[in-house]
Write a protein that holds these residues in place. Structure first.
Motif, mmCIF file in Angstrom:
data_model
loop_
_atom_site.group_PDB
_atom_site.id
_atom_site.type_symbol
_atom_site.label_atom_id
_atom_site.label_comp_id
_atom_site.label_asym_id
_atom_site.label_seq_id
_atom_site.Cartn_x
_atom_site.Cartn_y
_atom_site.Cartn_z
ATOM 1 N N VAL A 1 3.427 -6.280 122.290
ATOM 2 C CA VAL A 1 2.375 -6.301 121.269
ATOM 3 C C VAL A 1 2.166 -7.717 120.742
ATOM 4 O O VAL A 1 1.033 -8.148 120.495
ATOM 5 C CB VAL A 1 2.737 -5.330 120.123
ATOM 6 N N GLU A 2 3.261 -8.445 120.578
ATOM 7 C CA GLU A 2 3.163 -9.823 120.103
ATOM 8 C C GLU A 2 2.461 -10.706 121.140
ATOM 9 O O GLU A 2 1.659 -11.585 120.795
ATOM 10 C CB GLU A 2 4.564 -10.365 119.808
ATOM 11 N N ALA B 1 6.705 -9.466 131.703
ATOM 12 C CA ALA B 1 7.282 -10.596 130.973
ATOM 13 C C ALA B 1 7.896 -10.178 129.636
ATOM 14 O O ALA B 1 8.765 -10.875 129.107
ATOM 15 C CB ALA B 1 6.206 -11.660 130.729
ATOM 16 N N GLU B 2 7.457 -9.044 129.109
ATOM 17 C CA GLU B 2 7.949 -8.610 127.795
ATOM 18 C C GLU B 2 9.397 -8.158 127.806
ATOM 19 O O GLU B 2 10.000 -7.953 126.741
ATOM 20 C CB GLU B 2 7.066 -7.481 127.244
ATOM 21 N N VAL B 3 10.002 -8.002 128.979
ATOM 22 C CA VAL B 3 11.392 -7.523 129.029
ATOM 23 C C VAL B 3 12.397 -8.653 128.813
ATOM 24 O O VAL B 3 13.596 -8.381 128.632
ATOM 25 C CB VAL B 3 11.705 -6.811 130.369
ATOM 26 N N TYR B 4 11.956 -9.894 128.797
ATOM 27 C CA TYR B 4 12.879 -11.013 128.661
ATOM 28 C C TYR B 4 13.161 -11.300 127.183
ATOM 29 O O TYR B 4 12.263 -11.673 126.419
ATOM 30 C CB TYR B 4 12.322 -12.253 129.361
ATOM 31 N N ASP C 1 3.119 0.749 129.672
ATOM 32 C CA ASP C 1 3.957 1.633 128.862
ATOM 33 C C ASP C 1 4.660 0.883 127.747
ATOM 34 O O ASP C 1 4.956 1.455 126.693
ATOM 35 C CB ASP C 1 4.991 2.337 129.746
ATOM 36 N N ASN C 2 4.915 -0.393 127.948
ATOM 37 C CA ASN C 2 5.552 -1.182 126.897
ATOM 38 C C ASN C 2 4.573 -1.600 125.813
ATOM 39 O O ASN C 2 4.974 -2.161 124.794
ATOM 40 C CB ASN C 2 6.236 -2.412 127.499
ATOM 41 N N ILE C 3 3.291 -1.347 126.040
ATOM 42 C CA ILE C 3 2.287 -1.617 125.013
ATOM 43 C C ILE C 3 2.120 -0.406 124.100
ATOM 44 O O ILE C 3 2.042 -0.532 122.876
ATOM 45 C CB ILE C 3 0.929 -1.978 125.654
ATOM 46 N N VAL C 4 2.075 0.784 124.698
ATOM 47 C CA VAL C 4 1.770 1.995 123.923
ATOM 48 C C VAL C 4 2.919 3.006 123.890
ATOM 49 O O VAL C 4 2.868 3.969 123.135
ATOM 50 C CB VAL C 4 0.512 2.696 124.477
ATOM 51 N N GLY C 5 3.953 2.815 124.709
ATOM 52 C CA GLY C 5 5.036 3.783 124.770
ATOM 53 C C GLY C 5 5.934 3.745 123.546
ATOM 54 O O GLY C 5 5.939 2.777 122.777
ATOM 55 N N ARG C 6 6.710 4.798 123.369
ATOM 56 C CA ARG C 6 7.613 4.901 122.224
ATOM 57 C C ARG C 6 9.012 4.383 122.549
ATOM 58 O O ARG C 6 9.815 4.162 121.654
ATOM 59 C CB ARG C 6 7.711 6.366 121.778
ATOM 60 N N HIS C 7 9.301 4.239 123.813
ATOM 61 C CA HIS C 7 10.648 3.837 124.212
ATOM 62 C C HIS C 7 10.749 2.319 124.333
ATOM 63 O O HIS C 7 9.754 1.597 124.261
ATOM 64 C CB HIS C 7 11.015 4.501 125.539
ATOM 65 N N GLN C 8 11.984 1.851 124.503
ATOM 66 C CA GLN C 8 12.245 0.424 124.693
ATOM 67 C C GLN C 8 11.577 -0.393 123.587
ATOM 68 O O GLN C 8 10.765 -1.274 123.835
ATOM 69 C CB GLN C 8 11.760 -0.044 126.070
#
Length: 276
Positions: free
Chosen positions: A184-185, A141-144, A169-176
């Motif tokens: 995180v929000e 859902a974080e990609v929207y 990966d979208n929680i801890v990754g460095r990309h995107q």
């Protein structure tokens, strides 16, 4: 841990192309403590992939071959079959013609949409699925972009009974970075129901869960981490009802312009008095 968003079946979509590659991915998951995986090949996606996942006999056959090999190497690993269903705006007008596979033959469906969907369009689309008897899980859902600075819209989806899945990966990754900020929000406001890897390969989309689990456990407690990585996925696979704790979005109200000018005049008056 459970990983319920995983592109693992070889030579089907943009996941691994061989059984050996798939086994290498599973080794990463196993070493990190994952013991249950749901294979979720893309279905109805506009992109062209290697195989034809629309043919039920093909996907069933490929999955059974995969499961046999994986369980020979890792007897403790449980594998289930699901799918990540892509729905366009056109599909929503003819849902009866879309091939939909649920998660482990439950009522749950992992679903994604075009990234340019608005919050209202997402809400209407997901409501259509609910009316058809499905329990939608909104994939990554974080990609929207529509949720940027609008977490209250995500809250409204959860109040409809929509489950929110976030990619590790979208929680801890460095990309995107924008995706990470939204992820995180979402966690900060307690709007995530399931965290999964969305694993595709051994490089850009690795099936890593351990770092995200550690992050959530450290910041929000082991109980919350257990809910997102173990309890909710387990309940989903058993077709149970996942409880979604009530949440409230606390947003700071902007200072009204008139109050800003009043405060400025007071400060100016005090400074003038001090120097006269």
């Amino acid at each position: 841990m459970f990983d319920i968003h995983y592109h693992l079946i070889p030579n089907i979509d943009d996941g691994p192309d061989t059984l050996e590659y798939a086994q290498a991915m599973v080794k990463i998951s196993y070493d990190q403590g994952v013991r249950t995986i749901v294979a979720t090949p893309h279905m109805n996606h506009p992109a062209e992939f290697r195989g034809n996942v629309e043919l039920e006999r093909d996907i069933e056959k490929e999955f059974e071959t995969l499961r046999t090999h994986i369980q020979e190497a890792y007897p403790e690993m449980e594998l289930y079959l699901g799918a990540e269903i892509y729905l366009s705006k056109q599909d929503l007008n003819q849902l009866d013609q879309v091939n939909i596979r649920t998660m482990n033959n439950t009522r749950y469906i992992l679903v994604e949409f075009s990234r340019d969907f608005t919050s209202l369009e997402l809400k209407q689309a997901l409501n259509e699925l609910i009316l058809l008897g499905y329990r939608p899980i909104l994939a990554h859902a974080e990609v929207y972009k529509c949720f940027t600075n609008h977490m209250e819209d995500l809250l409204k989806l959860r109040e409809q009974g929509i489950l929110i899945q976030c990619s590790a990966d979208n929680i801890v990754g460095r990309h995107q970075k924008p995706d990470k900020l939204r992820a995180v929000e979402m966690l900060k406001h307690g709007l995530v129901d399931i965290v999964a890897s969305n694993g595709h390969n051994l490089s850009s989309n690795r099936p890593d869960l351990a770092k995200a689990y550690t992050y959530v456990a450290k910041k929000y407690g082991t109980e919350e981490a257990g809910r997102l990585f173990i309890e909710n996925p387990d309940t989903m696979l058993k077709d149970g009802l996942i409880e979604q704790p009530s949440r409230v979005i606390h947003t700071s109200k902007p200072i009204h312009k008139s109050w800003f000018w009043i405060a400025s005049l007071i400060v100016l008056a005090l400074l003038t008095r001090c120097f006269t």
